[in-house]
Design a protein around this motif. Structure first.
Motif: not given
Length: 423
Positions: A48-53
């Motif tokens: 989530l840290e890397e890929k959530h908008y």
């Protein structure tokens, strides 16, 4: 009897064995024990840290990580269901309705959790039982006012801890899908562990009555449930089709668009041509576009119908009365279809949409290893109507009465006819 020398050897062997056992115990005891739930939690948060908008658009990093650590400390002793609902709680902090957890099938749900045999829906008057175990069929159509003594208002408030939502309308759509799981009620503190589930209802005569319900034991037990029968079924009621159309009267044509997905039996291109054929002589002055049940999908699916209906027919047939019906299930790509309708002058009737005008989407999936559930998360941000936010509001809100529903009336269609809104 052992000789003195043999006795010394035996003592030395016993001592060496004891030392080996102590060292072995210390070595194994000091090694980190496998913790698949913690591994999943760390993997989820890293992804989530890397890929959530924009993971921290609506929650501070400090608060999110504090909740993550709270879960992490308990993972070694957590049950599977506690872990699942804890993840749901963590995701709810993000306040992104598209970022949520779930199992792929009801069978998977039931292999981990206890399913309760009741279905509810919200109307103007409150929450009503639309489904129940056949042994309690006399309570169909009664108003659910409490579970284990806790009022529905308090339960709805608590449910916000485990539901990802951006509008109250979408929250109300998700509540029935959560409260049927006894484990969710236990997580929320509505029901104590190993406590029976007691529903309190208000009967049609105004009396309050309480009764216990037992969790279903298998998928086959679901066949023991009965559903509320309406007096009649409206012509415009929801159909299990992605899209369909019909004629309501000499001047009114009705299109119901339920899912932004292709129908294998009738591709959208063919459906659009069918609509074009129905409308080609221009005799219908009223077009009703029903988006009340469209929770989204692939927004590109709408393109052929948009071209035939919006870009051609409406542009060449003068003053057409385009009535668009929206509601709590209008969400995601269903919102995009509603915005397209707004662009060609549609007037909206119904309830506020479940989706919002500034929101995330274009989801990707994360598969968990410790349990077979998945987390979907948003990768893009959408500003559907610059300058506006929140749900898309109808031009005229139509109350959704349980009495009308039971009688088999379509509230929005009745409203259009009774208020002279159709030519």
């Amino acid at each position: 009897m052992f000789s003195k020398k043999e006795g010394i050897i035996m003592k030395r062997c016993s001592f060496i064995l004891a030392v080996i056992l102590v060292i072995s115990f210390c070595f194994t005891g000091c090694q980190p024990q496998p913790n698949p739930k913690l591994d999943d939690l760390n993997m989820l948060c890293q992804t989530l840290e890397e890929k959530h908008y924009n993971l921290y658009a609506n929650v501070s990093k400090e608060d999110f990580l504090k909740e993550k650590e709270k879960i992490a400390k308990k993972t070694a002793k957590m049950s599977d269901t506690e872990f699942y609902w804890s993840i749901c709680h963590l995701l709810s902090l993000i306040k992104d309705a598209h970022t949520m957890a779930g199992f792929s099938s009801t069978e998977q749900w039931m292999s981990y959790m206890e399913m309760l045999p009741f279905d509810i829906d919200k109307f103007e008057e409150g929450w009503f039982l639309l489904g129940i175990h056949k042994d309690k069929a006399q309570y169909l159509g009664t108003q659910l006012v409490a579970i284990n003594g806790m009022s529905m208002d308090e339960i709805i408030e608590r449910s916000k801890q485990i539901i990802s939502f951006e509008s109250e309308s979408w929250l109300y759509q998700q509540v029935p899908n959560v409260l049927i799981w006894k484990d969710a009620l236990e997580y929320l503190g509505v029901v104590k562990k190993n406590e029976s589930v007691v529903l309190t209802v208000k009967t049609n005569e105004g009396r309050e009555e309480s009764f216990e319900i037992e969790p279903l034991q298998s998928m086959n037990d679901r066949k023991q449930m009965v559903q509320l029968e309406r007096k009649t079924k409206p012509v415009t009621d929801y159909q299990k089709k992605n899209y369909w159309s019909t004629v309501l009267d000499d001047n009114t044509y009705f299109i119901q668009y339920n899912s932004c997905a292709q129908d294998p039996q009738l591709p959208m291109e063919e459906f659009a041509q069918q609509v074009d054929e129905d409308l080609k002589d221009g005799k219908y002055q009223n077009i009703i576009l029903d988006l009340r049940y469209n929770t989204g999908g692939d927004s590109r699916v709408f393109a052929p119908l948009k071209q035939v209906f919006f870009d051609q027919y409406l542009q060449t047939n003068g003053e057409i009365n385009l009535c668009t019906l929206i509601g709590g299930k209008t969400f995601s790509s269903g919102m995009m279809a509603a915005v397209d309708a707004r662009g060609v002058g549609a007037v909206f009737y119904g309830q506020p949409t479940g989706g919002v005008l500034k929101s995330a989407g274009d989801v990707k999936l994360i598969e968990m290893e410790s349990m077979p559930f998945k987390v979907q998360y948003s990768t893009k941000y959408f500003d559907l109507i610059p300058g506006l936010e929140g749900p898309l509001m109808p031009n005229e809100i139509v109350p959704r009465s349980f009495q009308e529903y039971r009688e088999g009336k379509d509230a929005e269609i009745e409203y259009l006819y009774n208020n002279g809104l159709l030519n």
